[in-house]
Scaffold this active site. Structure first.
Site, PDB file in Angstrom:
ATOM      1  CG  ASP A   1      -2.335   0.884   1.092  1.00  0.00           C
ATOM      2  OD1 ASP A   1      -2.224   1.894   0.162  1.00  0.00           O
ATOM      3  OD2 ASP A   1      -2.934   0.889   2.086  1.00  0.00           O
TER       4      ASP A   1
ATOM      5  NE  ARG B   1      -6.205  12.028   3.511  1.00  0.00           N
ATOM      6  CZ  ARG B   1      -6.091  10.912   2.716  1.00  0.00           C
ATOM      7  NH1 ARG B   1      -6.547   9.798   3.271  1.00  0.00           N
ATOM      8  NH2 ARG B   1      -5.922  11.152   1.420  1.00  0.00           N
TER       9      ARG B   1
HETATM   10  P1  ATP Z   1      -5.946   7.177   0.167  1.00  0.00           P
HETATM   11  O1  ATP Z   1      -5.544   7.693  -1.262  1.00  0.00           O
HETATM   12  O2  ATP Z   1      -6.486   8.413   0.960  1.00  0.00           O
HETATM   13  O3  ATP Z   1      -5.353   6.090   1.084  1.00  0.00           O
HETATM   14  P2  ATP Z   1      -7.799   5.048  -0.687  1.00  0.00           P
HETATM   15  O4  ATP Z   1      -7.728   5.107  -2.221  1.00  0.00           O
HETATM   16  O5  ATP Z   1      -6.906   4.071  -0.220  1.00  0.00           O
HETATM   17  O6  ATP Z   1      -7.478   6.400  -0.164  1.00  0.00           O
HETATM   18  P3  ATP Z   1      -9.990   3.894   0.632  1.00  0.00           P
HETATM   19  O7  ATP Z   1      -9.476   4.377   1.934  1.00  0.00           O
HETATM   20  O8  ATP Z   1      -9.697   2.355   0.248  1.00  0.00           O
HETATM   21  O9  ATP Z   1      -9.173   4.734  -0.539  1.00  0.00           O
HETATM   22  O10 ATP Z   1     -11.420   4.320   0.326  1.00  0.00           O
HETATM   23  C1  ATP Z   1     -12.087   5.497   0.644  1.00  0.00           C
HETATM   24  C2  ATP Z   1     -13.382   5.215   1.262  1.00  0.00           C
HETATM   25  O11 ATP Z   1     -14.193   5.042   0.236  1.00  0.00           O
HETATM   26  C3  ATP Z   1     -13.558   4.178   2.172  1.00  0.00           C
HETATM   27  O12 ATP Z   1     -14.415   4.616   3.239  1.00  0.00           O
HETATM   28  C4  ATP Z   1     -13.879   2.975   1.390  1.00  0.00           C
HETATM   29  O13 ATP Z   1     -14.573   2.326   2.500  1.00  0.00           O
HETATM   30  C5  ATP Z   1     -14.890   3.839   0.518  1.00  0.00           C
HETATM   31  N1  ATP Z   1     -15.098   3.012  -0.695  1.00  0.00           N
HETATM   32  C6  ATP Z   1     -14.106   2.382  -1.666  1.00  0.00           C
HETATM   33  N2  ATP Z   1     -14.621   1.745  -2.472  1.00  0.00           N
HETATM   34  C7  ATP Z   1     -16.077   1.868  -2.397  1.00  0.00           C
HETATM   35  C8  ATP Z   1     -16.894   1.261  -2.999  1.00  0.00           C
HETATM   36  N3  ATP Z   1     -16.825   0.532  -4.333  1.00  0.00           N
HETATM   37  N4  ATP Z   1     -18.343   1.345  -2.653  1.00  0.00           N
HETATM   38  C9  ATP Z   1     -18.324   1.868  -1.499  1.00  0.00           C
HETATM   39  N5  ATP Z   1     -17.367   2.534  -0.679  1.00  0.00           N
HETATM   40  C10 ATP Z   1     -16.247   2.525  -0.928  1.00  0.00           C
HETATM   41 MG    MG Z   2      -5.405   4.029   1.294  1.00  0.00          MG
END
Ligand code: ATP
Ligand code: MG
Length: 728
Positions: free
Chosen positions: A220, A608
């Site tokens: 990650d 955030r």
């Molecule tokens: P960052 O770049 O900040 O690390 P990220 O890309 O890792 O963000 P996540 O933290 O995995 O993103 O997801 C962001 C939010 O969106 C979380 O609350 C997650 O549960 C929600 N989320 C992600 N994909 C979906 C989906 N397909 N349906 C509903 N909610 C989702």
């Molecule tokens: Mg993330």
């Protein structure tokens, strides 16, 4: 087999990544698009559908806290224990490897991890011993030099310095430092990574074993890996391992610490058949927040380019608040949190994020006054507090008396009459004989090199530690910690401090005993053959670098922008948006993309927020004991005006330092208080005093006075009617 639970909550692109065939996968996507979610689902998919053994998976996260969350979420999905999985940060994984294979890594069995503070002290000592000028060779720079080289995988002989006497001096210091660490069994953070990489290089059989065992690697926050981490992954993957990485080039915020966003490009180049998946839907933030963040980051050049959209609501505009000063900023934020809570929302849904750790103090003060519980995340970390470090140093000495960093810390803590002169003599002896301080001290006592009083004091210290070692060797961890605190008489050392401070220290020491009593050796550490004490000490050293990993109650969360990475909160306050503070002064002055990195940090902060985002700045800020006036952060200007709602200090709210009627501050011009020709913070010119900034108004009409802080002449009160001030 029904695997719908692994795919139901994913969009098409996310599914593509989770179910990808036997290829390497790069998920390149913006903030909040579900990268971390995809990584966890992939992990579950591999086990459930791909029938990969949990023992064959290695998942790397950015903090130990994130590792814990990943383990839990995977467990929820799989409904089986995730204990056998290897999940951790690069540092914790490297540490574990080195513990298991200390012999092959040519390390001392009881090697100790030293943190950045220990490293700094040690270097300062070596610089002095070398007779180098500390102004020309500051320990901080030495630290930076050595860590940066290690992050690049370089040992002293590999560093070119033929024509550079200065570099040659640094290299020599690096050499000295390293041989010192080898002799005394100390390992710094950068060394953990480099050593783990060298382990692969030097031990092909071992590498072969791990390549066969760890067939699936997931990473990650890949954009923040450094050279050595990337090399380590490559080496471990070999030709057969499958690598799944997720990252966002717009969120690369550790360039200053050696991270290389280019690794994302290298990955596609170095690994065959990489399947790249882009995620474009953001699930986290409202339309307005996302639009603002997108507009801001568009100002950076050389991006890999992403298009983020949301199906969610537009939400409220970004709330921008111009405070008179930092006190007023803190008061405002706390007021808004109170309002949020009065609407039935929870404190833990609110986060205050800032650029530098020192900014947390005022918010803490105002939150305390308002009786709102809070937690500083990654701020003054428990394991970094002086009393905790003192107690840990005793424990380290029990464990490995050759630990020079610990020896130095406690030889005269609490005071036992061993002065600097004696310590210098011990160091001299250590240097001349090549022995660790502990053994040098034994020699000095034997050979009568010390005068009577010093000799007695040193031998009393040696006896104290030896007796403690003997007595406690078979005690439980909790009892050892308690015993150390008692027998070291550390509490006596703090007695001269004000009562409150001392009580807090005693309380913290008690808390350390609690922590030790409830410490459970993890399965990983057990497998690595660590004793509870070894595991506890390593845990303390590794945790100190980041967050307080404990579960929290319903608390407002305070953290730096750097430690906010990967997290999300319904309500976010990004504070201190002033040029010089954020973007940080150094980034504005230096070239080399520093400003762009600050902008990415701002992007990380904004993204955030899920529902509501506040951005605030203070016109005047007291820092390092003096007041300074600054312009609102240039990042504010990069957010389209239609997405912003400016909140001004309410009329009648007295700024503590505006003696009379407060003027209204504004951003961007033209919105001064009716009847006042100037705005607070505006630059004006005076015929005699030159240029300055307007800081206060008083009175109105012909009696109106203005205070201007002139760049050369300092602060002056002027009667507006006579001052003939000019502005652009
Ligand atoms: P960052 O770049 O900040 O690390 P990220 O890309 O890792 O963000 P996540 O933290 O995995 O993103 O997801 C962001 C939010 O969106 C979380 O609350 C997650 O549960 C929600 N989320 C992600 N994909 C979906 C989906 N397909 N349906 C509903 N909610 C989702
Ligand atoms: Mg993330």
């Amino acid at each position: 087999m029904d695997v719908s639970h692994l795919l139901d909550e994913l969009n098409d692109a996310q599914r593509e990544a989770v179910t990808a065939d036997d290829n390497h996968v790069l998920v390149l996507a913006g903030a909040g698009s579900g990268k971390t979610r995809v990584l966890i689902h992939r992990l579950a998919w591999l086990i459930q559908v791909g029938h990969v053994s949990p023992l064959s998976i290695l998942a790397v996260t950015f903090t130990n806290k994130a590792a814990g969350e990943m383990r839990e979420r995977a467990q929820d999905l799989l409904q089986v224990s995730t204990r056998p999985l290897w999940i951790g940060t690069f540092h914790s994984i490297a540490h574990r490897m080195l513990r298991m294979h200390w012999r092959e890594a040519e390390l001392d069995e009881n090697f100790q991890i030293i943190d950045s503070d220990d490293q700094h002290r040690l270097l300062r000592r070596l610089i002095r011993e070398e007779g180098l000028d500390e102004n020309q060779f500051p320990a901080r720079q030495a630290q930076w030099f050595i860590n940066a080289r290690k992050d690049e995988g370089q040992r002293p002989p590999a560093i070119e310095h033929m024509d550079h006497p200065l570099t040659a001096a640094w290299v020599h210091l690096y050499e000295r430092y390293q041989s010192h660490c080898e002799r005394t069994g100390l390992v710094d953070f950068a060394e953990l990574l480099l050593r783990a990489h060298e382990l692969w290089l030097k031990q092909p059989d071992l590498l072969g074993h791990y390549r066969r065992r760890l067939t699936h690697l997931l990473v990650d926050e890949f954009q923040d890996t450094n050279t050595i981490q990337y090399a380590w992954i490559r080496m471990l993957a070999g030709d057969t391992g499958q690598v799944f990485v997720v990252g966002d080039d717009d969120q690369s915020i550790y360039g200053w610490r050696g991270a290389r966003v280019e690794n994302v490009e290298f990955f596609v180049r170095d690994f065959p058949r990489v399947q790249t998946v882009r995620l474009e839907q953001n699930y986290r933030s409202t339309g307005n927040i996302l639009a603002a963040a997108n507009a801001l980051i568009a100002n950076n050049e050389g991006r890999m380019g992403k298009n983020l959209w949301t199906a969610g609501e537009e939400g409220q505009p970004i709330q921008v608040y111009a405070a008179f000063n930092e006190q007023e900023e803190a008061r405002f934020v706390v007021e808004r949190i109170e309002r949020w809570m009065s609407e039935g929302r929870r404190a833990e849904q609110a986060a205050i994020v800032y650029r530098t750790t020192a900014q947390s103090r005022l918010f803490e003060e105002y939150l305390l006054k308002a009786s709102i519980p809070y937690r500083v995340y990654g701020g003054l970390r428990f394991f970094e507090r002086a009393e905790i470090r003192d107690a840990l140093a005793y424990l380290r000495m029990l464990h490995n008396p050759n630990d020079d960093a610990a020896f130095e810390r406690i030889i005269n803590t609490p005071s036992r009459g061993i002065g600097q002169k004696t310590v210098s003599l011990l160091r001299l002896q250590a240097r001349e004989t090549g022995l660790p301080l502990w053994q040098a001290a034994i020699e000095c006592v034997k050979q009568d090199t010390l005068n009577g009083r010093a000799k007695n004091a040193v031998s009393a210290f040696l006896e104290l530690i030896s007796a403690m070692r003997e007595r406690m060797s078979d005690w439980t961890l909790g009892n050892q910690v308690e015993g150390v605190i008692e027998q070291s008489e550390l509490v006596r050392h703090y007695e001269k401090e004000p009562r409150e401070k001392m009580e807090a220290r005693v309380e913290n020491l008690r808390e350390l005993t609690n922590a030790a009593e409830s410490f459970v050796l993890t399965a990983e550490d057990e497998e690595a053959g660590l004793s509870p004490m070894q595991s506890f000490l390593s845990h303390a050293a590794l945790e100190a670098g980041e967050t307080q990993g404990e579960a929290w109650d319903d608390c407002v969360q305070l953290m730096t922008l750097h430690s906010a990475k990967g997290l999300e909160f319904p309500l976010v306050f990004m504070v201190g948006l002033e040029d010089g503070l954020f973007p940080h002064q150094r980034s504005v002055q230096e070239s080399g993309g520093r400003l762009e990195e600050e902008r990415r940090l701002c992007y990380v902060g904004m993204t955030r927020a899920r529902e509501l985002l506040y951005l605030s700045y203070a016109e005047v800020r007291r820092m390092f004991g003096s007041e300074s006036h600054s312009r609102p952060s240039r990042f504010l200007d990069e957010i389209p005006a239609q997405l912003i709602e400016e909140i001004r200090p309410r009329m009648g709210t007295r700024s503590p330092w505006v003696s009379a009627r407060p003027a209204v501050a504004s951003r961007g011009g033209g919105l001064g208080e009716p009847g006042q020709p100037f705005r607070l913070g505006q630059t004006v010119r005076h015929r005699k005093f030159g240029e300055g900034t307007v800081v206060t108004f008083e009175g109105s009409g012909e009696h109106a006075r203005v205070q201007v802080n002139f760049f050369d002449a300092g602060p002056k009160w002027l009667v507006l009617a006579y001052a003939n001030l000019e502005s652009d």
